[in-house]
Design a protein around this motif. Structure first.
Motif, PDB file in Angstrom:
ATOM      1  N   ASN A  71       0.823  -1.213   0.000  1.00  0.00           N
ATOM      2  CA  ASN A  71       0.000   0.000   0.000  1.00  0.00           C
ATOM      3  C   ASN A  71       0.857   1.263   0.000  1.00  0.00           C
ATOM      4  OD1 ASN A  71      -2.231  -1.734   0.223  1.00  0.00           O
ATOM      5  ND2 ASN A  71      -2.181  -1.646   2.459  1.00  0.00           N
ATOM      6  N   ASP A  77       5.265   7.016   2.252  1.00  0.00           N
ATOM      7  CA  ASP A  77       4.890   5.671   2.706  1.00  0.00           C
ATOM      8  C   ASP A  77       6.093   4.730   2.769  1.00  0.00           C
ATOM      9  OD1 ASP A  77       2.183   6.395   2.816  1.00  0.00           O
ATOM     10  OD2 ASP A  77       1.886   5.915   0.707  1.00  0.00           O
ATOM     11  N   ASN A 797      -1.001  -1.730   8.825  1.00  0.00           N
ATOM     12  CA  ASN A 797      -1.576  -1.494   7.503  1.00  0.00           C
ATOM     13  C   ASN A 797      -2.007  -2.834   6.926  1.00  0.00           C
ATOM     14  OD1 ASN A 797      -0.444   1.388   7.416  1.00  0.00           O
ATOM     15  ND2 ASN A 797       1.422   0.159   7.561  1.00  0.00           N
ATOM     16  N   GLN A 816      -4.597   2.198   5.884  1.00  0.00           N
ATOM     17  CA  GLN A 816      -3.303   2.624   6.402  1.00  0.00           C
ATOM     18  C   GLN A 816      -3.527   3.195   7.793  1.00  0.00           C
ATOM     19  OE1 GLN A 816      -1.238   5.178   3.668  1.00  0.00           O
ATOM     20  NE2 GLN A 816      -0.992   3.566   2.166  1.00  0.00           N
ATOM     21  N   CYS A 818      -4.484   1.355  10.344  1.00  0.00           N
ATOM     22  CA  CYS A 818      -5.824   0.783  10.446  1.00  0.00           C
ATOM     23  C   CYS A 818      -6.495   1.033  11.795  1.00  0.00           C
ATOM     24  CB  CYS A 818      -5.765  -0.720  10.192  1.00  0.00           C
ATOM     25  SG  CYS A 818      -5.106  -1.173   8.567  1.00  0.00           S
TER      26      CYS A 818
END
Length: 848
Positions: A71, A77, A797, A816, A818
């Motif tokens: 992701n 990221d 994630n 992301q 979560c």
């Protein structure tokens, strides 16, 4: 961590190395290995294509498939999966990223301060933080190089480099398209089309668009903030000019809109939480999209507040907004000069423009140890106002930074003596010119007026040229020696103009003499501040690598790098536009790279020891009696960092991919300068004398003061290195489950990244709630309120995808962060900038 624990960690690491546990991981798929094995890893960490497991360089890399499975949509990221690396959207704007690797990083977007973690886009360096937040579309490879890369990558790469390589146009008509929807009304659309015109001319067009509503509510105006709106366009071509000459080129346009404003959760210990609070909040009277942006501005002339306006376009920027535009052009001629030599002629041009108009403190005055607990709204407007000051907080910022960068490189790669000697050599030219238009506004309490504290224009330029060469000589079939060096000549210049009315007189008394302190170039000489800097530096590299078996490589290296010096352009007067010196780094590495179990298991590690001379320490503090922060970059001391970085990947059964990383570092200041030593002594003396807070936390005077500033903490000790957590790590897995009856694969993925407790600001100043309800700077007095301290955290994630076995479509749902983990990413002005609250997204992708 204690010395004993450090020694134990290093001994354990050394034992792992002795068992052939290797030094880098996760990479680009250039071609598939045999069925059931891991992907072959090919990188360009030495400016040529090589198998990662045979390269004596520590590098983390990601294939397009790995980017999807983890992701990873933007450069920020990446940091979740790179040991000893931190990163976040910069404080204030969301259009630039702050990266720290092995304790080296920078937080300022001004062009007088260079970045130690550089971003490269198709071999073109992006020097400015204003343009380093990239959203990916059709990426071919991403490599994160650890530590200095002073020989082959050149200027300013002391902490590391992020190298993004885009896919080249395909020989057949093809493409892909993707749409997505997520939390906070997030939309995205991405598409790429390969359209060959002929066998000798291939073209590619790509675009992406993302938009969301933001996750912060301004309870003073009703605006939704910390929203983003991004657009990217890319055109690329490949021209096969002859059998030996290929021309690759591209034009890339990226437009970013967004903010990362200071905000709070509804359960914060900071005062002023709205009664109907939901989610994240701020309380600022600076309204979004208001025009004129900054009415009722004044300057002080002879002690009288006189109406004035900001000069230039910054007077009418859209408030509470950051806008950044980047245009990047690249040309790369590849010439096969002979069977054993390839020449590349690489030309790049990067134009960046960033406009910022934000309430930097979100309706507050700066919190300092001497003034630890201001209330909300901290800066009041006219009597009876319930929406804070209409011009924002104790520090509102409006600025434009425009940079033009041109680079030219000629690089030769090849081999001699029957491939016994391999080489990379070249020349490099760099030319950048930047113009900055800066303004600071300080609202006048009890009125609707704003005092112009700064209206300044700054121009600075850099011209550099370099020659470099690296040679790899096979001493035996198993042992190879590497020797390389780069010589750099770099010249910089600096010019400043105070744009406030002439009647605004700024003076300072030095040794009994009153001196003009306006922000003009002509006033710098009286304070001994030069307007030009020049350096001539050699940055060598030495390495040995030993191919113990076909699946195990041992290596040792010593690498030198430097980061340019510059000027503190945010100084409040001519006497504070101080220069800082180049940062010089030697990094020593010992590692190994291995593969096991018929290419189903990689376990790699690197031990490193890094010595940094003239460490450029970014500091932010609120001086006693002030309401706004002061930002300075200083050569306060040297720095030493050492530790270990481990990355592994295993495929126990076909389709199941498990990965992990672990980083440990122990960074400390060393060889503190005379000024910092005197500051530490003054702080200790003030504590011993039980001096008042104004004295203890104020400037050094009469041998007292200086606590909580620079790299001296509030307790009279040298601070911990900022953004250098002792431990970082990640773990995750994805599993491709065939569902042949439906002709699809189900792919669940999950990952988690960890950081231990660290400090996010140079002076380590944090505030805690004492038992009597007041704020204290002593951690033992109560729970954390805000500031520098970042306590340990885990972020999870995950995603679940359905992929057509013929690779025609993909449907996925992902999240992301979560579980919405909230942690501090930066401490400025006595407050904490918080992590993103987390999001979820549904994506649909098709390939054609």
């Amino acid at each position: 961590m204690t010395t004993m624990r450090l020694k134990s960690a290093l001994l354990c690491a050394a034992a792992s190395v002795s068992l052939l546990v290797g030094g880098s991981a996760f990479a680009q798929q250039q071609q598939a290995q045999a069925q059931g094995g891991l992907e072959e890893i090919v990188v360009t960490a030495q400016r040529r294509a090589e198998n990662l497991q045979e390269v004596p360089v520590t590098v983390t890399a990601f294939s397009p498939g790995e980017l999807e499975r983890r992701n990873i949509d933007t450069t920020i990221d990446l940091v979740k999966f790179v040991p000893n690396m931190l990163g976040h959207s910069n404080t204030g704007p969301a259009t630039s990223n702050t990266y720290f690797m092995r304790g080296l990083g920078s937080t300022d977007t001004l062009s007088t301060i260079d970045l130690p973690v550089a971003t490269y886009f198709d071999e073109i360096v992006i020097s400015r933080q204003n343009a380093n937040q990239l959203s990916f579309f059709d990426v071919d490879q991403i490599e994160v190089l650890h530590g200095p890369q002073g020989t082959l990558f050149g200027r300013n790469v002391t902490g590391g480099a992020i190298s993004v390589t885009m896919k080249k146009p395909a020989e057949e008509f093809s493409g892909n398209a993707q749409v997505g929807y997520g939390r906070y009304n997030y939309y995205e659309a991405r598409a790429t089309v390969n359209a060959p015109i002929s066998e000798k001319l291939l073209t590619q067009l790509g675009a992406f668009y993302t938009d969301d509503d933001g996750y912060v509510k301004n309870y003073a105006t009703g605006d939704k903030l910390n929203d983003t709106n991004n657009l990217g366009l890319r055109g690329a071509f490949t021209g096969k000019l002859s059998d030996t000459i290929t021309w690759n080129g591209s034009f890339n346009y990226m437009r970013a809109r967004g903010t990362n404003l200071l905000n709070d959760t509804c359960d914060t210990l900071n005062p002023g939480v709205p009664a109907n609070c939901e989610g994240r909040w701020i309380f600022s009277g600076l309204a979004k999209n208001r025009q004129p942006a900054f009415p009722n501005l004044v300057v002080s002339i002879g002690g009288v507040l006189t109406p004035a306006t900001l000069t230039g376009a910054k007077n009418n920027f859209d408030p509470q907004t950051t806008k950044a535009n980047t245009k990047l052009s690249m040309s790369n001629f590849t010439i096969e000069a002979s069977d054993n030599m390839t020449i590349n002629v690489i030309t790049g041009h990067v134009h960046t423009k960033q406009d910022i108009a934000i309430d930097f403190q979100s309706g507050r005055n700066g919190r300092s140890p001497a003034n630890p607990g201001p209330a909300v709204p901290f800066t009041l407007g006219p009597a009876g106002s319930t929406t804070g000051h209409p011009l924002g907080s104790g520090f509102t910022l409006s600025q434009r930074v425009v940079s033009d960068q041109f680079t030219q490189e000629i690089k030769a790669t090849g081999s001699l003596m029957g491939d016994q000697l391999k080489y990379v050599a070249g020349v490099y030219y760099y030319d950048e010119n930047s113009d900055m238009d800066l303004a600071d506004i300080f609202p006048v309490a009890g009125t609707n007026q704003g005092l112009i504290g700064r209206d300044q224009q700054v121009a600075n330029g850099t011209k550099a040229w370099a020659g470099y060469a690296q040679f790899d000589y096979a001493l035996t079939q198993q042992l190879t020696a590497t020797v390389g060096a780069r010589f750099t000549n770099e010249k910089k210049d600096f010019d400043t103009k105070d744009s406030r009315p002439a009647g605004v007189v700024s003076t300072v008394t030095v040794n009994g003499q009153v001196r003009n302190n306006r922000l003009d170039t002509a006033n710098l000489a009286q304070f001994g501040i030069p307007t030009d800097q020049e350096v001539n530096l050699w940055t060598p590299r030495f390495a040995l690598n030993y191919q113990a078996t076909d699946d195990a490589l041992l290596f040792a290296s010593a690498t030198n790098g430097f980061r340019s010096g510059g000027w503190n352009a945010r100084g409040s007067g001519a006497n504070t536009l101080l220069t800082f010196k180049p940062e010089k780094v030697w990094s020593y590495e010992l590692g190994a790279k291995t593969e096991w179990w018929d290419n189903r298991f990689r376990f790699n590690a690197t031990l490193f020891h890094m010595d940094v001379k003239q460490f450029q320490s970014p500091a932010s503090f609120v001086a006693a009696g002030a309401t706004a922060p002061t930002f300075l970059t200083l050569n306060d001391a040297d720095m030493r960092n050492q530790g270990i970085e481990i990355e592994s990947q295993i495929m126990p059964v076909d389709g199941l991919n498990i990965f992990g990383s672990l980083g440990y570092q122990d960074g400390k200041y060393r060889n503190q300068g005379a000024t910092t030593v005197a500051q530490l002594a003054a702080c200790k003396a003030a504590i011993a004398a039980n001096a008042s807070a104004a004295v203890r936390f104020g400037p050094v005077s009469g041998g007292l003061g200086g606590c909580g500033q620079g790299i001296v903490n509030v307790n009279g000790e040298y601070a911990e290195l900022a953004r250098t957590p002792p431990w970082t790590g990640s773990i995750g897995a994805n599993y491709e489950i065939p569902m042949d009856s439906w002709n699809v694969n189900i792919v669940p993925s999950v990952s988690a990244n960890y950081s231990s407790t660290f400090e996010s600001a140079a002076a380590n100043v944090s505030f805690f709630r004492a038992a009597n309800g007041t704020n204290s700077v002593q951690r033992s007095d109560g729970p954390f309120v805000s500031g520098s301290l970042t306590e340990s955290y885990w972020v999870v994630n995950a995603s679940l995808a359905i992929v057509d076995q013929n690779d025609r479509y993909k449907v996925s749902v992902e999240c992301q962060n979560c579980f919405g983990e909230v942690y501090n990413v930066a401490g400025i002005s006595g407050y904490s900038y918080l992590s993103h609250p987390g999001n979820w997204m549904l994506k649909v992708r098709t390939n054609f």
